[in-house]
Motif scaffolding. Structure first.
Motif, PDB file in Angstrom:
ATOM      1  N   VAL A   1     -13.001  86.209 -59.856  1.00  0.00           N
ATOM      2  CA  VAL A   1     -13.257  87.596 -59.461  1.00  0.00           C
ATOM      3  C   VAL A   1     -14.347  87.294 -58.533  1.00  0.00           C
ATOM      4  CG1 VAL A   1     -13.857  90.139 -59.369  1.00  0.00           C
ATOM      5  CG2 VAL A   1     -12.547  88.995 -61.295  1.00  0.00           C
ATOM      6  N   GLY A   2     -14.041  87.392 -57.062  1.00  0.00           N
ATOM      7  CA  GLY A   2     -14.940  87.101 -56.156  1.00  0.00           C
ATOM      8  C   GLY A   2     -14.808  85.714 -55.328  1.00  0.00           C
ATOM      9  N   LYS A   3     -15.782  85.043 -54.646  1.00  0.00           N
ATOM     10  CA  LYS A   3     -15.840  83.993 -54.243  1.00  0.00           C
ATOM     11  C   LYS A   3     -15.611  82.674 -54.965  1.00  0.00           C
ATOM     12  CE  LYS A   3     -17.778  81.135 -50.587  1.00  0.00           C
ATOM     13  NZ  LYS A   3     -18.848  80.605 -49.862  1.00  0.00           N
ATOM     14  N   GLN A   4     -14.633  81.763 -54.797  1.00  0.00           N
ATOM     15  CA  GLN A   4     -14.521  80.779 -55.615  1.00  0.00           C
ATOM     16  C   GLN A   4     -15.663  79.806 -55.639  1.00  0.00           C
ATOM     17  OE1 GLN A   4     -10.633  79.125 -54.808  1.00  0.00           O
ATOM     18  NE2 GLN A   4      -9.573  80.654 -55.264  1.00  0.00           N
ATOM     19  N   PRO A   5     -16.117  79.397 -56.487  1.00  0.00           N
ATOM     20  CA  PRO A   5     -17.335  78.389 -56.359  1.00  0.00           C
ATOM     21  C   PRO A   5     -17.020  77.082 -56.076  1.00  0.00           C
ATOM     22  CG  PRO A   5     -16.625  78.707 -58.831  1.00  0.00           C
ATOM     23  CD  PRO A   5     -15.657  79.567 -58.080  1.00  0.00           C
ATOM     24  N   THR A   6     -17.835  76.481 -55.478  1.00  0.00           N
ATOM     25  CA  THR A   6     -17.821  74.952 -54.931  1.00  0.00           C
ATOM     26  C   THR A   6     -18.519  74.178 -56.309  1.00  0.00           C
ATOM     27  OG1 THR A   6     -18.371  75.510 -52.787  1.00  0.00           O
ATOM     28  CG2 THR A   6     -18.495  73.158 -53.349  1.00  0.00           C
ATOM     29  N   VAL A   7     -17.345  73.203 -56.906  1.00  0.00           N
ATOM     30  CA  VAL A   7     -17.482  72.277 -57.773  1.00  0.00           C
ATOM     31  C   VAL A   7     -17.228  71.032 -57.370  1.00  0.00           C
ATOM     32  CG1 VAL A   7     -17.047  74.191 -59.296  1.00  0.00           C
ATOM     33  CG2 VAL A   7     -15.198  72.739 -58.887  1.00  0.00           C
ATOM     34  N   ARG A   8     -17.634  70.098 -58.256  1.00  0.00           N
ATOM     35  CA  ARG A   8     -17.292  68.652 -57.999  1.00  0.00           C
ATOM     36  C   ARG A   8     -16.121  68.225 -58.900  1.00  0.00           C
ATOM     37  NH1 ARG A   8     -22.706  66.066 -61.234  1.00  0.00           N
ATOM     38  NH2 ARG A   8     -22.228  67.783 -62.771  1.00  0.00           N
ATOM     39  N   GLU A   9     -15.513  68.790 -59.704  1.00  0.00           N
ATOM     40  CA  GLU A   9     -14.466  68.470 -60.340  1.00  0.00           C
ATOM     41  C   GLU A   9     -13.282  68.587 -59.788  1.00  0.00           C
ATOM     42  OE1 GLU A   9     -17.734  68.999 -63.439  1.00  0.00           O
ATOM     43  OE2 GLU A   9     -17.037  70.052 -61.615  1.00  0.00           O
ATOM     44  N   ASP A  10     -12.124  67.655 -59.885  1.00  0.00           N
ATOM     45  CA  ASP A  10     -10.830  67.907 -59.366  1.00  0.00           C
ATOM     46  C   ASP A  10     -10.063  68.342 -60.300  1.00  0.00           C
ATOM     47  OD1 ASP A  10     -11.949  66.437 -56.866  1.00  0.00           O
ATOM     48  OD2 ASP A  10     -11.509  64.624 -57.988  1.00  0.00           O
TER      49      ASP A  10
ATOM     50  N   ALA B   1     -10.080  80.611 -68.582  1.00  0.00           N
ATOM     51  CA  ALA B   1     -11.218  81.259 -68.456  1.00  0.00           C
ATOM     52  C   ALA B   1     -11.184  82.404 -67.355  1.00  0.00           C
ATOM     53  CB  ALA B   1     -12.573  80.499 -68.489  1.00  0.00           C
ATOM     54  N   VAL B   2     -12.007  83.215 -67.421  1.00  0.00           N
ATOM     55  CA  VAL B   2     -12.242  84.195 -66.081  1.00  0.00           C
ATOM     56  C   VAL B   2     -13.803  83.850 -65.531  1.00  0.00           C
ATOM     57  CG1 VAL B   2     -12.375  86.561 -65.428  1.00  0.00           C
ATOM     58  CG2 VAL B   2     -10.545  85.750 -66.925  1.00  0.00           C
ATOM     59  N   PHE B   3     -13.779  83.879 -64.277  1.00  0.00           N
ATOM     60  CA  PHE B   3     -15.313  83.784 -63.782  1.00  0.00           C
ATOM     61  C   PHE B   3     -15.356  85.280 -63.003  1.00  0.00           C
ATOM     62  CE2 PHE B   3     -16.350  79.017 -63.008  1.00  0.00           C
ATOM     63  CZ  PHE B   3     -16.295  78.885 -64.438  1.00  0.00           C
ATOM     64  N   ILE B   4     -16.494  86.064 -63.266  1.00  0.00           N
ATOM     65  CA  ILE B   4     -16.851  87.050 -62.425  1.00  0.00           C
ATOM     66  C   ILE B   4     -18.042  86.622 -61.458  1.00  0.00           C
ATOM     67  CG2 ILE B   4     -17.295  89.352 -62.297  1.00  0.00           C
ATOM     68  CD1 ILE B   4     -15.765  89.739 -64.906  1.00  0.00           C
ATOM     69  N   MET B   5     -18.045  86.509 -60.437  1.00  0.00           N
ATOM     70  CA  MET B   5     -19.009  86.131 -59.523  1.00  0.00           C
ATOM     71  C   MET B   5     -20.138  87.188 -59.313  1.00  0.00           C
ATOM     72  SD  MET B   5     -17.942  83.089 -59.511  1.00  0.00           S
ATOM     73  CE  MET B   5     -19.046  82.226 -58.568  1.00  0.00           C
ATOM     74  N   LYS B   6     -21.422  86.749 -58.876  1.00  0.00           N
ATOM     75  CA  LYS B   6     -22.279  87.741 -58.644  1.00  0.00           C
ATOM     76  C   LYS B   6     -22.095  88.956 -57.794  1.00  0.00           C
ATOM     77  CE  LYS B   6     -27.116  87.529 -57.444  1.00  0.00           C
ATOM     78  NZ  LYS B   6     -28.391  86.765 -57.434  1.00  0.00           N
ATOM     79  N   ASP B   7     -21.363  88.801 -56.552  1.00  0.00           N
ATOM     80  CA  ASP B   7     -21.137  89.895 -55.838  1.00  0.00           C
ATOM     81  C   ASP B   7     -20.260  91.019 -56.661  1.00  0.00           C
ATOM     82  OD1 ASP B   7     -19.090  87.984 -55.479  1.00  0.00           O
ATOM     83  OD2 ASP B   7     -18.758  88.575 -53.546  1.00  0.00           O
TER      84      ASP B   7
END
Length: 177
Positions: A41-50, A74-80
């Motif tokens: 939920v929000g902008k997808q994070p930049t990660v180093r994993e493929d 899993a679910v990520f809810i981003m800061k914004d």
């Protein structure tokens, strides 16, 4: 004169050591486990994993929880989106999901999201943390993640995500047993 020179050398040596830990970058391994599917939920994070795939969803799309729990790990809810995610109607969603929910960028823990009587605004700050995870299953589980040396850098954030992915993988493997 020798005493002054000695005192200067001691001072310079002491001061040089003070900042060493602050500038040192963390050497953290990438997550190399099974492929993970994460709803964001929000902008997808930049990660180093493929081996991690993100799918953008809205808070409203987290229901039905059975579908989300079967399609994602899993679910990520981003800061914004944290203030919106605090709304009372989502408390039941987080408690009904069978996968962990991570509140990224939260300095207020996970409790404002799972307790109807506590709002995000009223919750106390935990400045040492950057993300919190929550899973309500047979027993309630929670996780807390801080940045290396409490310094907000891209390298420290990507290292933190690797730690979160290891947690997700561990929960996923526990569910499959």
């Amino acid at each position: 004169m020798k005493k002054r020179l000695f005192a200067c050398l001691v001072t310079v040596t002491a001061l040089a050591g003070c900042g060493a830990d602050q500038t040192e970058e963390m050497k953290s391994p990438k997550y190399d486990g099974d492929r993970l599917q994460v709803a964001v939920v929000g902008k997808q994070p930049t990660v180093r994993e493929d081996n991690v795939r993100f799918t953008s969803v809205s808070l409203q799309e987290l229901t039905p929880t059975a579908r989300i729990s079967s399609e994602f790990d899993a679910v990520f809810i981003m800061k914004d989106h944290l203030k919106e995610a605090d709304q009372e109607q989502y408390v039941r969603v987080y408690k009904n999901l069978r996968i962990p929910t991570f509140f990224i960028g939260s300095t207020k823990g996970y409790l404002p999201f799972v307790m109807k009587e506590l709002t995000y605004e009223a919750a106390g700050d935990n400045a040492q943390s950057y993300a919190f995870g929550y899973l309500h299953g047979k027993k309630e589980l929670s996780w807390e993640y801080g940045l290396y040396n409490d310094i907000n850098t891209d390298a420290h954030i990507t290292a933190l995500y690797s730690d979160v992915f290891r947690t997700i993988d561990s929960v996923k493997n526990d569910r499959q047993r």
